[in-house]
Design a protein around this motif. Structure first.
Motif, PDB file in Angstrom:
ATOM      1  N   ALA A 127      -7.331  11.156  -9.326  1.00 16.34           N
ATOM      2  CA  ALA A 127      -7.325  10.827 -10.758  1.00 16.34           C
ATOM      3  C   ALA A 127      -6.010  10.161 -11.137  1.00 16.34           C
ATOM      4  CB  ALA A 127      -7.537  12.087 -11.580  1.00 16.34           C
ATOM      5  N   PHE A 128      -4.918  10.628 -10.542  1.00 13.54           N
ATOM      6  CA  PHE A 128      -3.601  10.055 -10.803  1.00 13.54           C
ATOM      7  C   PHE A 128      -3.523   8.619 -10.288  1.00 13.54           C
ATOM      8  CE2 PHE A 128       0.867   9.301  -9.751  1.00 13.54           C
ATOM      9  CZ  PHE A 128       1.513   9.743 -10.903  1.00 13.54           C
ATOM     10  N   ALA A 129      -4.001   8.395  -9.071  1.00 10.83           N
ATOM     11  CA  ALA A 129      -3.920   7.067  -8.450  1.00 10.83           C
ATOM     12  C   ALA A 129      -4.796   6.047  -9.171  1.00 10.83           C
ATOM     13  CB  ALA A 129      -4.316   7.147  -6.976  1.00 10.83           C
ATOM     14  N   TYR A 130      -5.872   6.495  -9.799  1.00 11.11           N
ATOM     15  CA  TYR A 130      -6.772   5.576 -10.508  1.00 11.11           C
ATOM     16  C   TYR A 130      -6.040   4.834 -11.623  1.00 11.11           C
ATOM     17  CZ  TYR A 130     -10.703   4.005 -13.387  1.00 11.11           C
ATOM     18  OH  TYR A 130     -11.575   3.245 -14.134  1.00 11.11           O
ATOM     19  N   TYR A 131      -5.064   5.490 -12.256  1.00 10.50           N
ATOM     20  CA  TYR A 131      -4.346   4.896 -13.379  1.00 10.50           C
ATOM     21  C   TYR A 131      -3.005   4.279 -12.968  1.00 10.50           C
ATOM     22  CZ  TYR A 131      -7.737   7.216 -16.387  1.00 10.50           C
ATOM     23  OH  TYR A 131      -8.893   7.622 -16.994  1.00 10.50           O
ATOM     24  N   LEU A 132      -2.666   4.288 -11.684  1.00 12.08           N
ATOM     25  CA  LEU A 132      -1.404   3.707 -11.239  1.00 12.08           C
ATOM     26  C   LEU A 132      -1.477   2.182 -11.214  1.00 12.08           C
ATOM     27  CD1 LEU A 132      -0.062   5.874  -8.266  1.00 12.08           C
ATOM     28  CD2 LEU A 132       1.006   5.521 -10.493  1.00 12.08           C
ATOM     29  N   GLN A 133      -0.374   1.545 -11.578  1.00 12.33           N
ATOM     30  CA  GLN A 133      -0.293   0.090 -11.504  1.00 12.33           C
ATOM     31  C   GLN A 133      -0.066  -0.334 -10.056  1.00 12.33           C
ATOM     32  OE1 GLN A 133      -0.718  -2.129 -13.913  1.00 12.33           O
ATOM     33  NE2 GLN A 133      -0.975  -0.673 -15.599  1.00 12.33           N
ATOM     34  N   ASP A 134      -0.582  -1.506  -9.721  1.00 12.03           N
ATOM     35  CA  ASP A 134      -0.356  -2.047  -8.385  1.00 12.03           C
ATOM     36  C   ASP A 134       1.134  -2.363  -8.190  1.00 12.03           C
ATOM     37  OD1 ASP A 134      -3.009  -1.925  -7.657  1.00 12.03           O
ATOM     38  OD2 ASP A 134      -3.458  -3.936  -8.409  1.00 12.03           O
ATOM     39  N   GLY A 135       1.586  -2.187  -6.960  1.00 16.43           N
ATOM     40  CA  GLY A 135       2.981  -2.476  -6.667  1.00 16.43           C
ATOM     41  C   GLY A 135       3.514  -1.563  -5.577  1.00 16.43           C
ATOM     42  N   PRO A 136       4.799  -1.660  -5.287  1.00 18.22           N
ATOM     43  CA  PRO A 136       5.400  -0.831  -4.226  1.00 18.22           C
ATOM     44  C   PRO A 136       5.270   0.667  -4.481  1.00 18.22           C
ATOM     45  CG  PRO A 136       6.868  -2.632  -4.850  1.00 18.22           C
ATOM     46  CD  PRO A 136       5.763  -2.622  -5.845  1.00 18.22           C
ATOM     47  N   ASP A 137       5.399   1.069  -5.760  1.00 20.22           N
ATOM     48  CA  ASP A 137       5.290   2.496  -6.069  1.00 20.22           C
ATOM     49  C   ASP A 137       3.905   3.031  -5.718  1.00 20.22           C
ATOM     50  OD1 ASP A 137       7.874   2.601  -6.974  1.00 20.22           O
ATOM     51  OD2 ASP A 137       7.347   2.297  -9.084  1.00 20.22           O
ATOM     52  N   ARG A 138       2.894   2.248  -6.024  1.00 18.09           N
ATOM     53  CA  ARG A 138       1.530   2.659  -5.697  1.00 18.09           C
ATOM     54  C   ARG A 138       1.330   2.746  -4.183  1.00 18.09           C
ATOM     55  NH1 ARG A 138      -3.400   1.980  -8.576  1.00 18.09           N
ATOM     56  NH2 ARG A 138      -5.189   2.238  -7.212  1.00 18.09           N
ATOM     57  N   MET A 139       1.896   1.777  -3.462  1.00 18.53           N
ATOM     58  CA  MET A 139       1.770   1.773  -2.007  1.00 18.53           C
ATOM     59  C   MET A 139       2.432   3.006  -1.395  1.00 18.53           C
ATOM     60  SD  MET A 139       2.470  -2.273  -1.269  1.00 18.53           S
ATOM     61  CE  MET A 139       2.419  -2.023   0.512  1.00 18.53           C
ATOM     62  N   LEU A 161       4.941  14.560  -2.008  1.00 19.89           N
ATOM     63  CA  LEU A 161       4.002  13.853  -2.872  1.00 19.89           C
ATOM     64  C   LEU A 161       4.268  14.164  -4.340  1.00 19.89           C
ATOM     65  CD1 LEU A 161       1.497  12.009  -2.927  1.00 19.89           C
ATOM     66  CD2 LEU A 161       0.085  14.057  -2.804  1.00 19.89           C
ATOM     67  N   PHE A 162       4.546  15.431  -4.653  1.00 23.27           N
ATOM     68  CA  PHE A 162       4.853  15.817  -6.028  1.00 23.27           C
ATOM     69  C   PHE A 162       6.139  15.164  -6.514  1.00 23.27           C
ATOM     70  CE2 PHE A 162       2.017  19.676  -5.931  1.00 23.27           C
ATOM     71  CZ  PHE A 162       1.279  19.295  -7.038  1.00 23.27           C
ATOM     72  N   ARG A 163       7.144  15.133  -5.660  1.00 20.84           N
ATOM     73  CA  ARG A 163       8.415  14.535  -6.063  1.00 20.84           C
ATOM     74  C   ARG A 163       8.252  13.040  -6.344  1.00 20.84           C
ATOM     75  NH1 ARG A 163      10.623  18.209  -2.215  1.00 20.84           N
ATOM     76  NH2 ARG A 163      10.433  16.657  -0.552  1.00 20.84           N
ATOM     77  N   ASP A 164       7.442  12.372  -5.542  1.00 18.06           N
ATOM     78  CA  ASP A 164       7.211  10.946  -5.762  1.00 18.06           C
ATOM     79  C   ASP A 164       6.410  10.719  -7.036  1.00 18.06           C
ATOM     80  OD1 ASP A 164       7.242   8.118  -4.652  1.00 18.06           O
ATOM     81  OD2 ASP A 164       5.094   8.457  -4.879  1.00 18.06           O
ATOM     82  N   ALA A 165       5.394  11.560  -7.268  1.00 15.89           N
ATOM     83  CA  ALA A 165       4.556  11.401  -8.469  1.00 15.89           C
ATOM     84  C   ALA A 165       5.360  11.627  -9.740  1.00 15.89           C
ATOM     85  CB  ALA A 165       3.373  12.364  -8.399  1.00 15.89           C
ATOM     86  N   ALA A 166       6.345  12.526  -9.688  1.00 18.32           N
ATOM     87  CA  ALA A 166       7.163  12.814 -10.876  1.00 18.32           C
ATOM     88  C   ALA A 166       7.980  11.605 -11.315  1.00 18.32           C
ATOM     89  CB  ALA A 166       8.082  13.992 -10.591  1.00 18.32           C
ATOM     90  N   LYS A 167       8.224  10.666 -10.407  1.00 20.93           N
ATOM     91  CA  LYS A 167       9.027   9.478 -10.723  1.00 20.93           C
ATOM     92  C   LYS A 167       8.168   8.326 -11.227  1.00 20.93           C
ATOM     93  CE  LYS A 167      12.130  10.694  -6.899  1.00 20.93           C
ATOM     94  NZ  LYS A 167      12.651  10.259  -5.575  1.00 20.93           N
ATOM     95  N   LEU A 168       6.849   8.459 -11.135  1.00 24.00           N
ATOM     96  CA  LEU A 168       5.961   7.346 -11.471  1.00 24.00           C
ATOM     97  C   LEU A 168       5.411   7.485 -12.879  1.00 24.00           C
ATOM     98  CD1 LEU A 168       3.949   7.086  -8.138  1.00 24.00           C
ATOM     99  CD2 LEU A 168       6.025   5.864  -8.783  1.00 24.00           C
ATOM    100  N   THR A 169       5.059   6.358 -13.462  1.00 22.97           N
ATOM    101  CA  THR A 169       4.454   6.316 -14.785  1.00 22.97           C
ATOM    102  C   THR A 169       3.073   5.694 -14.650  1.00 22.97           C
ATOM    103  OG1 THR A 169       6.616   6.031 -15.831  1.00 22.97           O
ATOM    104  CG2 THR A 169       4.678   5.478 -17.146  1.00 22.97           C
ATOM    105  N   VAL A 170       2.073   6.413 -15.148  1.00 18.75           N
ATOM    106  CA  VAL A 170       0.708   5.902 -15.060  1.00 18.75           C
ATOM    107  C   VAL A 170       0.394   5.062 -16.286  1.00 18.75           C
ATOM    108  CG1 VAL A 170      -0.097   7.805 -13.642  1.00 18.75           C
ATOM    109  CG2 VAL A 170      -0.230   7.992 -16.119  1.00 18.75           C
TER     110      VAL A 170
END
Length: 515
Positions: A444-456, A501-510
C-alpha cells in the motif's frame, strides 16, 4: 542497501517482539505529583538499547479507572484555577479545545468578549426566566413555584421535571458531552455538573458518567480506547504517534493515532486512502478483469456486448478473436484452434497488431487515454493482489502458531530437545508474523510512492525482506530437527531487514495520488 553485510552479522536478534513491546503496559512507575498520578513508562527496555533501535518501539501505558480519572481531574482542576469556573464548565472547555489549556483559555476569553454563550459557557450568574410568566415552565406549561424552575447559563429556564425527562432521553440516545439546551435554536451545550445534578435515577447518572468519560477520552489527543468490542481498556501516550498498541486484556493490535488496524509503514492518511480505494474500486476491478480485454493493436479497453467472438475495435477498426486475441483474418477454418493454449501465438498477435499501420494513423490522444486507463488498473491490481496475498499468508501463519506450540510440546515430551531450545521456534513464528504484517502494508505504501531513486531503494529493501521471510517461513513450517544456529541466523537477517525497511520508509514522502 544502506547497511553493510558486516553490520548485519553484528546485529543480534534477542526476541524483541509484540509481547515484550506491550509489556510497558505492566511495567510502569507511578510517581505521586500534586496529589495526582504521573505515569512514566519504565526505561527497562530502552536501557538495553533494543527498544530505541526498533522503529516500531512506542511508549504507552494502559490506564486503570482510577488513574484515568486522576489524569482528567488534574487537567480540569488546573483550568478551574486559571479561569475560576465550575468543574463542569472547565471540562466542557477542555473537550472543545482538545485538552489544550492555552487554547481553552483563549476560547473562553473570546466567548466573553463576544458574549456568545452558544459557543462556550459563560461565568455563572443569575439569569432571568425565559418565560414571560416566571411561574410557568415553557415546556410543560405547568405553573410552579419560582424555586422549582432551574435556569442554565444561557438564560433559558425550565422546571426540574422537564430537565430530568429531557436528560433521561438524551442519555438513552448515548449522548454525553453534546447535550444541548432544550430551548429551540439554542446551541448552548449543557455542562456535566448541571446534567448530573438534575438526573434522579442513579442508573442513568452512572450511564451518563460513562458516556461523558468516553467523550473525554475521544477528544484527548494522548488517549485512545481499545477498539475491540466489549473491551474497556484505555491507553495513554506522552508522545502520540501512529505506532502499534497491544491491549494486555484482549490482545487486540491497533494504531494509537487512528485506532484502526496497525498499518506501518503507511501513515494514517495513506492507509485511509488505500482502504477507500479498495472499497470503491473492488466491483470495477472485478468487472474489468472478468468482462473486458485490451485490443491487441491499440490497447483500448473493450467490453464484449454480444455472443459473437468476432470483435471489431471501435478505436482502430482492428478485427480480432475475443477468445485468443489473434487476428480474425487468420482464423478461417482453423477457428477451433483457439481451444489450444499458445502463449507464443498470443504474444505474436499482440506484437503484430501494435506495429500495424492502422495504429500509426490513430489519434495519439485516444490511444493514450485507453492505455493509461488500463495501465492504472493494472498497476492497482499489481499492488492489491500482493497486499491481499500477504494478508492471506498472515492469517495462515497465525493459525500455524497454534500448531507450532503443539509441535514444541510433542518434541519436548519425546525428549528431542529442551523447551528452552525449542522456544527459538516460537520466537521465529512471532517474528514471521511481524515481518509478514510489515510486508503487507509496504505494498500500500509503495503504490503511492513517486518514481525515482527513493522508490528503487525501497523496492530493493522490500524484495530483500520478502525473500528472507519466505525462507524463514519455509523453515518454520517444515522444521523437524532443530538447527538452532541456522534458525537464529535467519531471524537476525529478517529482523535486520525489517528495521532497515522501516528506517528507509520513515525518510520517504508518499504522494496523495499514485503516479
Amino acid at each position: 542497501m544502506a547497511e553493510s553485510q558486516d553490520d548485519e552479522e553484528d546485529y543480534y536478534y534477542d526476541g524483541f517482539e509484540e509481547d515484550s513491546l506491550d509489556s510497558s503496559c505492566n511495567d510502569v512507575e507511578r510517581v505521586a505529583t500534586d496529589n495526582a498520578t504521573s505515569l512514566v513508562i519504565s526505561a527497562s527496555q530502552s536501557a538495553s538499547g533494543d527498544g530505541a533501535a526498533d522503529p516500531e518501539f512506542f511508549e504507552y501505558v494502559c490506564l486503570t479507572e482510577k488513574e484515568l480519572q486522576e489524569v482528567l481531574e488534574r487537567c480540569v482542576q488546573r483550568l478551574c484555577d486559571r479561569l475560576a469556573v465550575t468543574r463542569g464548565s472547565a471540562k466542557y472547555l477542555l473537550i472543545a479545545s482538545s485538552w489544550n489549556d492555552d487554547l481553552a483559555v483563549s476560547n473562553y476569553n473570546a466567548s466573553l468578549s463576544t458574549n456568545n454563550s452558544s459557543d462556550l459557557p459563560r461565568r455563572e450568574r443569575k439569569t432571568s426566566l425565559s418565560s414571560s410568566d416566571p411561574a410557568v415552565c415553557c415546556v410543560c406549561l405547568m405553573r410552579s413555584g419560582a424555586l422549582e424552575l432551574e435556569p442554565f447559563l444561557c438564560g433559558h429556564t425550565f422546571c426540574a421535571d422537564c430537565w430530568n425527562a429531557y436528560f433521561e432521553a438524551q442519555v438513552a440516545e448515548g449522548k454525553g458531552y453534546n447535550i444541548l439546551c432544550m430551548e429551540t435554536d439554542c446551541a448552548a451545550v449543557i455542562t456535566e455538573d448541571f446534567v448530573h445534578g438534575h438526573l434522579r435515577s442513579a442508573a442513568t447518572r452512572l450511564k451518563y458518567r460513562k458516556q461523558y468519560t468516553r467523550d473525554c477520552i475521544d477528544s484527548h489527543p494522548q488517549m485512545r480506547h481499545c477498539p475491540s468490542y466489549g473491551c474497556s481498556s484505555v491507553f495513554f501516550a506522552a508522545a502520540p504517534d501512529s505506532k502499534r498498541v497491544v491491549c494486555p486484556h484482549c490482545r487486540a493490535t491497533f494504531c494509537f493515532a487512528c485506532g484502526s488496524e496497525y498499518h506501518l509503514p503507511c501513515d494514517c492518511r495513506t492507509i485511509r486512502q488505500w482502504w477507500k480505494k479498495a472499497m470503491e474500486d473492488s466491483e470495477t476491478m472485478s468487472y474489468m478483469s472478468s468482462f473486458t480485454k485490451d485490443c491487441p493493436q491499440c490497447d483500448s479497453s473493450i467490453e464484449k456486448s454480444g455472443g459473437c467472438n468476432h470483435m471489431i475495435c471501435r478505436m482502430c477498426a482492428y478485427e480480432f478473436c475475443w477468445v485468443c486475441l489473434g487476428a480474425w483474418k487468420e482464423h478461417g477454418n482453423a477457428y477451433y484452434e483457439c481451444n489450444k493454449f499458445s502463449a507464443k501465438k498470443i504474444q505474436t498477435a499482440v506484437a503484430a497488431g501494435s506495429s500495424s499501420p492502422a495504429v500509426a494513423g490513430m489519434k495519439n490522444e485516444a490511444v493514450g487515454r485507453a492505455s493509461s486507463g488500463r495501465m492504472a488498473l493494472n498497476k492497482y491490481l499489481f499492488y492489491f493482489t500482493r497486499y491481499k496475498n500477504h494478508e492471506q499468508s498472515l492469517h495462515l501463519e497465525e493459525n500455524l502458531m497454534g500448531k507450532i506450540d503443539q509441535r514444541v510440546e510433542k518434541k519436548v515430551q519425546n525428549r528431542e530437545g529442551s523447551l528452552i531450545d525449542w522456544q527459538c521456534l516460537i520466537e521465529a513464528g512471532r517474528l514471521l508474523l511481524k515481518c509478514r504484517r510489515t510486508l503487507q502494508y509496504t505494498y500500500a505504501f509503495a503504490y503511492y510512492l513517486q518514481d525515482g531513486p527513493d522508490r528503487m531503494l525501497f523496492e530493493h529493501l522490500q524484495a530483500d525482506l520478502e525473500s528472507t521471510i519466505e525462507n524463514l517461513s519455509f523453515s518454520v513450517e517444515r522444521v523437524d530437527k532443530l538447527d538452532l544456529a541456522a534458525l537464529q541466523a535467519q531471524m537476525r537477517s529478517a529482523e535486520f531487514r525489517r528495521r532497515a525497511l522501516f528506517r528507509d520508509a520513515a525518510k520517504l514522502t508518499v504522494s496523495p495520488t499514485p503516479n
